[in-house]
Design a protein around this motif. Sequence first.
Motif, PDB file in Angstrom:
ATOM      1  N   GLY A 131      42.674 109.765  35.673  1.00 51.84           N
ATOM      2  CA  GLY A 131      41.922 109.199  34.563  1.00 51.84           C
ATOM      3  C   GLY A 131      41.169 107.945  34.963  1.00 51.84           C
ATOM      4  N   ASN A 132      41.381 107.462  36.190  1.00 54.50           N
ATOM      5  CA  ASN A 132      40.721 106.260  36.682  1.00 54.50           C
ATOM      6  C   ASN A 132      40.445 106.429  38.175  1.00 54.50           C
ATOM      7  OD1 ASN A 132      40.612 103.542  37.981  1.00 54.50           O
ATOM      8  ND2 ASN A 132      40.834 102.857  35.863  1.00 54.50           N
ATOM      9  N   SER A 133      39.180 106.293  38.565  1.00 51.34           N
ATOM     10  CA  SER A 133      38.817 106.513  39.974  1.00 51.34           C
ATOM     11  C   SER A 133      39.427 105.464  40.905  1.00 51.34           C
ATOM     12  CB  SER A 133      37.303 106.551  40.142  1.00 51.34           C
ATOM     13  OG  SER A 133      36.714 105.353  39.657  1.00 51.34           O
ATOM     14  N   LEU A 134      39.579 104.232  40.440  1.00 47.79           N
ATOM     15  CA  LEU A 134      40.195 103.194  41.267  1.00 47.79           C
ATOM     16  C   LEU A 134      41.677 103.499  41.488  1.00 47.79           C
ATOM     17  CD1 LEU A 134      39.679 100.592  42.788  1.00 47.79           C
ATOM     18  CD2 LEU A 134      40.162  99.318  40.684  1.00 47.79           C
ATOM     19  N   PRO A 142      33.493 106.095  41.841  1.00 46.64           N
ATOM     20  CA  PRO A 142      32.575 105.986  40.706  1.00 46.64           C
ATOM     21  C   PRO A 142      32.874 104.758  39.843  1.00 46.64           C
ATOM     22  CG  PRO A 142      33.293 108.253  40.968  1.00 46.64           C
ATOM     23  CD  PRO A 142      34.113 107.425  41.926  1.00 46.64           C
ATOM     24  N   GLY A 143      31.787 104.066  39.494  1.00 42.81           N
ATOM     25  CA  GLY A 143      31.916 102.855  38.685  1.00 42.81           C
ATOM     26  C   GLY A 143      31.986 101.587  39.520  1.00 42.81           C
ATOM     27  N   TYR A 144      32.066 101.714  40.831  1.00 42.32           N
ATOM     28  CA  TYR A 144      32.157 100.563  41.731  1.00 42.32           C
ATOM     29  C   TYR A 144      31.128 100.704  42.850  1.00 42.32           C
ATOM     30  CZ  TYR A 144      36.552  99.889  39.291  1.00 42.32           C
ATOM     31  OH  TYR A 144      37.486  99.717  38.323  1.00 42.32           O
ATOM     32  N   THR A 145      30.801  99.609  43.500  1.00 39.83           N
ATOM     33  CA  THR A 145      29.879  99.641  44.632  1.00 39.83           C
ATOM     34  C   THR A 145      30.509 100.430  45.763  1.00 39.83           C
ATOM     35  OG1 THR A 145      28.962  97.491  44.048  1.00 39.83           O
ATOM     36  CG2 THR A 145      28.652  98.208  46.313  1.00 39.83           C
TER      37      THR A 145
END
Length: 189
Positions: free
Chosen positions: A147-150, A81-84
């Motif tokens: 807390g961060n999908s990456l 989520p938040g990225y291609t």
Amino acid sequence: YTGAIFTVAAEDPAAVKAHTSYYNTTGTWYHDFSATVLNEFRTGFDLRSSHTYSSGAGSDINQTIGLTGVDPAFAPNVVVPGYTQMGTTTQQRFQVPTLAIPVIDHMTVIRGRHQFKFGAEYRYASDVDDWLGIAGGQVSFNTTATGNSLAALELGWVNSAQIVNALPLKPRGDNYNAFVQDDWKVTPN
């Protein structure tokens, strides 16, 4: 062919190889039995085929990265989520053949003030649709653990995973139609 912009073509969601062909022929035959009796016969043949492959098809990237339980010939679809997203959700689709054959016969008979029309029609249609949606698997990451999908991707903390395939569809249709019509003129005008 739509080329990849990602370094690894198999993970580019826009990169695809597609081939579509379409062949169509029709024929009409008119026969005058007399000045007041006319026959019209029509038939045709439509054949279409469509092949679509993602750039991940045949890449064996799953086997290379050690992802098990999925088709090794395809690339995974990776959702962060938040990225291609990487990869595609239509990894391979064959529609071969898509076939349509119409057979139509109409007769016109003129008798006095009446013009009779009658006819019949048969239409045959068939298709074979073989779709491998996410044969290479789909893995999704979210922010729950880190807390961060990456960060979840980098740590390998998968939120969900799935494989989507479908059995080949082989629909067929037979369509029958008939009509009778009478155009009646009360007066010549």
